[in-house]
Design an enzyme around this catalytic site. Sequence first.
Site, PDB file in Angstrom:
ATOM      1  N   GLU A 160       7.365   1.512   5.197  1.00 19.20           N
ATOM      2  CA  GLU A 160       6.838   0.646   6.241  1.00 19.20           C
ATOM      3  C   GLU A 160       7.102  -0.804   5.850  1.00 19.20           C
ATOM      4  OE1 GLU A 160       2.678   0.076   8.733  1.00 19.20           O
ATOM      5  OE2 GLU A 160       2.621   1.054   6.775  1.00 19.20           O
ATOM      6  N   ASN A 191      -7.050  12.355   9.779  1.00 13.87           N
ATOM      7  CA  ASN A 191      -6.808  12.820  11.147  1.00 13.87           C
ATOM      8  C   ASN A 191      -7.991  13.679  11.566  1.00 13.87           C
ATOM      9  OD1 ASN A 191      -4.166  11.726  11.723  1.00 13.87           O
ATOM     10  ND2 ASN A 191      -3.470  13.040  10.062  1.00 13.87           N
ATOM     11  N   ARG A 251      -2.570  11.484   3.505  1.00 14.38           N
ATOM     12  CA  ARG A 251      -3.479  12.078   4.485  1.00 14.38           C
ATOM     13  C   ARG A 251      -4.523  12.911   3.751  1.00 14.38           C
ATOM     14  NH1 ARG A 251      -1.633  11.188   9.488  1.00 14.38           N
ATOM     15  NH2 ARG A 251       0.599  10.968   9.796  1.00 14.38           N
ATOM     16  N   GLU A 291      -3.996   3.710   1.130  1.00 16.92           N
ATOM     17  CA  GLU A 291      -4.453   3.946   2.501  1.00 16.92           C
ATOM     18  C   GLU A 291      -4.712   5.432   2.670  1.00 16.92           C
ATOM     19  OE1 GLU A 291      -2.392   4.230   6.869  1.00 16.92           O
ATOM     20  OE2 GLU A 291      -1.742   2.573   5.588  1.00 16.92           O
ATOM     21  N   HIS A 348       3.812   7.133   2.864  1.00 12.77           N
ATOM     22  CA  HIS A 348       4.854   6.100   2.824  1.00 12.77           C
ATOM     23  C   HIS A 348       4.507   4.996   1.849  1.00 12.77           C
ATOM     24  CE1 HIS A 348       1.995   4.535   5.883  1.00 12.77           C
ATOM     25  NE2 HIS A 348       2.265   3.379   5.305  1.00 12.77           N
ATOM     26  N   HIS A 400       0.820  -1.213   0.000  1.00  9.02           N
ATOM     27  CA  HIS A 400       0.000   0.000   0.000  1.00  9.02           C
ATOM     28  C   HIS A 400       0.848   1.256   0.000  1.00  9.02           C
ATOM     29  CE1 HIS A 400       0.180  -0.083   4.591  1.00  9.02           C
ATOM     30  NE2 HIS A 400       0.427   1.188   4.345  1.00  9.02           N
TER      31      HIS A 400
END
Length: 131
Positions: free
Chosen positions: A122, A57, A10, A53, A72, A6
């Site tokens: 990640e 927030n 944001r 993804e 990432h 993935h």
Amino acid sequence: MAKPVHSMIRVRDEARSRDYYSRAFGLEPADRFDFPDFTLLYLRDPSSPFELELTVNKDREKPYDMGDGYGHLAFVVEDVEAEHARHKEAGFTVTDLKTLKHGDTPLARFFFATDPDGYKIEVIQRGGRFS
């Protein structure tokens, strides 16, 4: 060997972003996890296991600057502890191993590596939703 699973961005408005990625690229919701401070929404094309993804927030009012809109690339591995040790032995910059839980359910065991330009990658234990 590792495979990409993935990429994360944001977003401020989950519904608007979900609608855009659905209409623009045909991505459909694959999973959604709501936490007190943020929501993770995984979108996927039905023909591919790779996911986008979206991290929402909560209480974010101003737009993200592209310079601070953290994202990432992610890879799954068979043995995250062995990969963590291998990265450290190679002199790569890595974080400590971590576990993300949703309530009492573990979602992922992972660490972040940093490439020479400072980008975060990640590295996730294969299993669960990261098979």
